[in-house]
Each structure stands twice: as structure tokens, then as C-alpha cells.
Scaffold this motif. Sequence first.
Motif, PDB file in Angstrom:
ATOM      1  N   PHE A   1       0.833  -1.204   0.000  1.00  0.00           N
ATOM      2  CA  PHE A   1       0.000   0.000   0.000  1.00  0.00           C
ATOM      3  C   PHE A   1       0.870   1.259   0.000  1.00  0.00           C
ATOM      4  N   PRO A   2       0.348   2.354  -0.542  1.00  0.00           N
ATOM      5  CA  PRO A   2       1.161   3.575  -0.665  1.00  0.00           C
ATOM      6  C   PRO A   2       1.453   4.237   0.675  1.00  0.00           C
ATOM      7  N   ILE A   3       2.704   4.663   0.816  1.00  0.00           N
ATOM      8  CA  ILE A   3       3.104   5.484   1.953  1.00  0.00           C
ATOM      9  C   ILE A   3       3.951   6.629   1.410  1.00  0.00           C
ATOM     10  N   ARG A   4       3.992   7.717   2.152  1.00  0.00           N
ATOM     11  CA  ARG A   4       4.752   8.887   1.702  1.00  0.00           C
ATOM     12  C   ARG A   4       6.242   8.590   1.797  1.00  0.00           C
ATOM     13  N   ALA A   5       6.970   8.917   0.733  1.00  0.00           N
ATOM     14  CA  ALA A   5       8.397   8.587   0.646  1.00  0.00           C
ATOM     15  C   ALA A   5       9.207   9.251   1.747  1.00  0.00           C
ATOM     16  N   LYS A   6       8.921  10.501   2.064  1.00  0.00           N
ATOM     17  CA  LYS A   6       9.793  11.219   2.994  1.00  0.00           C
ATOM     18  C   LYS A   6       9.665  10.782   4.443  1.00  0.00           C
ATOM     19  N   ASN A   7       8.517  10.191   4.836  1.00  0.00           N
ATOM     20  CA  ASN A   7       8.377   9.843   6.248  1.00  0.00           C
ATOM     21  C   ASN A   7       7.724   8.484   6.516  1.00  0.00           C
ATOM     22  N   GLY A   8       7.307   7.772   5.468  1.00  0.00           N
ATOM     23  CA  GLY A   8       6.738   6.444   5.652  1.00  0.00           C
ATOM     24  C   GLY A   8       5.342   6.413   6.236  1.00  0.00           C
ATOM     25  N   ARG A   9       4.664   7.559   6.264  1.00  0.00           N
ATOM     26  CA  ARG A   9       3.296   7.584   6.783  1.00  0.00           C
ATOM     27  C   ARG A   9       2.316   7.116   5.715  1.00  0.00           C
ATOM     28  N   PRO A  10       1.285   6.339   6.097  1.00  0.00           N
ATOM     29  CA  PRO A  10       0.328   5.832   5.110  1.00  0.00           C
ATOM     30  C   PRO A  10      -0.506   6.957   4.491  1.00  0.00           C
ATOM     31  N   VAL A  11      -0.788   6.787   3.185  1.00  0.00           N
ATOM     32  CA  VAL A  11      -1.628   7.740   2.454  1.00  0.00           C
ATOM     33  C   VAL A  11      -2.719   6.974   1.708  1.00  0.00           C
ATOM     34  N   ASP A  12      -3.829   7.669   1.424  1.00  0.00           N
ATOM     35  CA  ASP A  12      -4.903   7.068   0.635  1.00  0.00           C
ATOM     36  C   ASP A  12      -4.642   7.304  -0.849  1.00  0.00           C
ATOM     37  N   ASP A  13      -5.574   6.892  -1.684  1.00  0.00           N
ATOM     38  CA  ASP A  13      -5.396   7.035  -3.127  1.00  0.00           C
ATOM     39  C   ASP A  13      -5.408   8.485  -3.588  1.00  0.00           C
ATOM     40  N   LEU A  14      -5.811   9.397  -2.718  1.00  0.00           N
ATOM     41  CA  LEU A  14      -5.778  10.824  -3.034  1.00  0.00           C
ATOM     42  C   LEU A  14      -4.482  11.483  -2.554  1.00  0.00           C
ATOM     43  N   GLY A  15      -3.621  10.711  -1.871  1.00  0.00           N
ATOM     44  CA  GLY A  15      -2.356  11.243  -1.375  1.00  0.00           C
ATOM     45  C   GLY A  15      -2.451  11.888  -0.007  1.00  0.00           C
ATOM     46  N   ARG A  16      -3.605  11.738   0.675  1.00  0.00           N
ATOM     47  CA  ARG A  16      -3.780  12.316   2.008  1.00  0.00           C
ATOM     48  C   ARG A  16      -3.297  11.327   3.063  1.00  0.00           C
ATOM     49  N   TYR A  17      -2.702  11.844   4.131  1.00  0.00           N
ATOM     50  CA  TYR A  17      -2.367  10.982   5.265  1.00  0.00           C
ATOM     51  C   TYR A  17      -3.652  10.367   5.790  1.00  0.00           C
ATOM     52  N   VAL A  18      -3.541   9.131   6.316  1.00  0.00           N
ATOM     53  CA  VAL A  18      -4.705   8.460   6.889  1.00  0.00           C
ATOM     54  C   VAL A  18      -4.349   7.840   8.232  1.00  0.00           C
ATOM     55  N   ASP A  19      -5.380   7.671   9.070  1.00  0.00           N
ATOM     56  CA  ASP A  19      -5.181   6.989  10.346  1.00  0.00           C
ATOM     57  C   ASP A  19      -5.371   5.489  10.154  1.00  0.00           C
ATOM     58  N   ALA A  20      -5.359   4.729  11.236  1.00  0.00           N
ATOM     59  CA  ALA A  20      -5.457   3.263  11.166  1.00  0.00           C
ATOM     60  C   ALA A  20      -6.789   2.795  10.581  1.00  0.00           C
ATOM     61  N   THR A  21      -7.815   3.627  10.655  1.00  0.00           N
ATOM     62  CA  THR A  21      -9.123   3.244  10.103  1.00  0.00           C
ATOM     63  C   THR A  21      -9.319   3.754   8.679  1.00  0.00           C
ATOM     64  N   GLY A  22      -8.338   4.484   8.136  1.00  0.00           N
ATOM     65  CA  GLY A  22      -8.428   4.988   6.767  1.00  0.00           C
ATOM     66  C   GLY A  22      -8.995   6.386   6.635  1.00  0.00           C
ATOM     67  N   LEU A  23      -9.303   7.027   7.771  1.00  0.00           N
ATOM     68  CA  LEU A  23      -9.838   8.394   7.711  1.00  0.00           C
ATOM     69  C   LEU A  23      -8.701   9.389   7.487  1.00  0.00           C
ATOM     70  N   PRO A  24      -8.955  10.432   6.696  1.00  0.00           N
ATOM     71  CA  PRO A  24      -7.885  11.366   6.324  1.00  0.00           C
ATOM     72  C   PRO A  24      -7.439  12.271   7.471  1.00  0.00           C
ATOM     73  N   LEU A  25      -6.126  12.574   7.461  1.00  0.00           N
ATOM     74  CA  LEU A  25      -5.505  13.430   8.468  1.00  0.00           C
ATOM     75  C   LEU A  25      -4.755  14.568   7.779  1.00  0.00           C
ATOM     76  N   ASP A  26      -4.543  15.666   8.520  1.00  0.00           N
ATOM     77  CA  ASP A  26      -3.699  16.736   7.978  1.00  0.00           C
ATOM     78  C   ASP A  26      -2.239  16.406   8.267  1.00  0.00           C
ATOM     79  N   ASP A  27      -1.343  17.292   7.891  1.00  0.00           N
ATOM     80  CA  ASP A  27       0.098  17.037   8.063  1.00  0.00           C
ATOM     81  C   ASP A  27       0.501  16.831   9.518  1.00  0.00           C
ATOM     82  N   ASP A  28      -0.254  17.404  10.449  1.00  0.00           N
ATOM     83  CA  ASP A  28       0.063  17.274  11.866  1.00  0.00           C
ATOM     84  C   ASP A  28      -0.630  16.086  12.534  1.00  0.00           C
TER      85      ASP A  28
END
Length: 189
Positions: A74-101
Motif C-alpha cells: 500500500f502507498p506510503i509517503r516517501a519522505k516519512n513512511g506515513r500511510p496515504v490514501d489514493d488521493l495522497g492524504r495521510y490516513v489513520d489506522a481506520t483509513g480516515l484522512p488526516l492533515d500534516d500534523d
Amino acid sequence: MNGGRFADDVAASSSRRGFLARVGAAAMGVAGVKTVGSLVAPGEAEAYHFCGHIYTTDSCPHPTGLPRIDSKGFPIRAKNGRPVDDLGRYVDATGLPLDDDGAPLTDADGARLPAATRTAVCTATADVYGFKPYVDGAWYRCCGGKVRKLVDCCGAVRNRINGDKALTGYCYKGRKVFCVMYYDTKVKC
């Protein structure tokens, strides 16, 4: 010093042409330093080039550019290894979108935004390009002091994503490489 060479040196140091030549040389020197710096720092590379990859097959499409994946593809951001959705947004463990913080993303009324899909990179690529995806073999390189696993996204394809003839690579059973991805392990090298 001969007279012709002396005249050239004087002209170069005092004329507009000489000034422009020195400025041009300085600009080329700075551009050269920036180019060398970008070749040396693989973390700065964009989209179709990353440490360990020799650039014969382009990267698989990824929502954030560089095709870094987690252990399940599954996709994760290259610079920090945080999971992202198909739109490129950070996501939590349940798949809900998060901001950069790491705070929940909300709409203008404060309601939490819904989850988007999060699809394995090879699967998403195959959906777009119309082939059945397989993640077969892989190869390993040392990148940034850790072992990097480079992964082929394979299928029954004639051409790679970049249009060149497809190669077997590390694919099995007659399948060929369509594009490549990578997984950063925690193993030191």
C-alpha cells in the motif's frame, strides 16, 4: 606571456564580454553544483528515480510521486513512511484522512471527511492500465544505511509503463515487469 594572450586576458578582465563570461562561468558552476547535489541525494529525487533503481523501468504511479510502499504494497509517503490514501492524504489506522500534523481532516462545518480508497500500488496501476497484477520477486540495495527492497509490479504485458519492451526482471511464469516500487526495511547495511 605572448602579446596576443596578454591582450585576451586584459579584454576578458575589463570588457563587458569578459564580465559576461565570468558571470556565465559562475552560473554554470552553481548549476553544476546543484546538479551534482541532486544526484548525490537520492531522497531529493522525484517520481521516476530513487536510490537503488537504475532507471530502466519507470516507477509505478503513486499518489504522492515516489513509489514507496508498506510491507503489504500500500502507498506510503516517501519522505516519512506515513500511510496515504489514493488521493495522497495521510490516513489513520481506520483509513480516515488526516492533515500534516495528524489531526482529522474536516469540512467547512467541522464534520470529519470520509475515507477514500487505499489501494495497493501494483493493483491500482493494473486497474488503470488493464492487466492482472502480480507482485513476484524483488531485489535489494543499501540506501541511506538501510536495506531497500525494490519490487517489480508484473503482469502478462508486452510493454513497460514507459513504453519500452517489457522484460522478465524478477517476475515468474512468463509474466513481465510493468513498473517498479520500493519498500524500506529497518535492516541496517
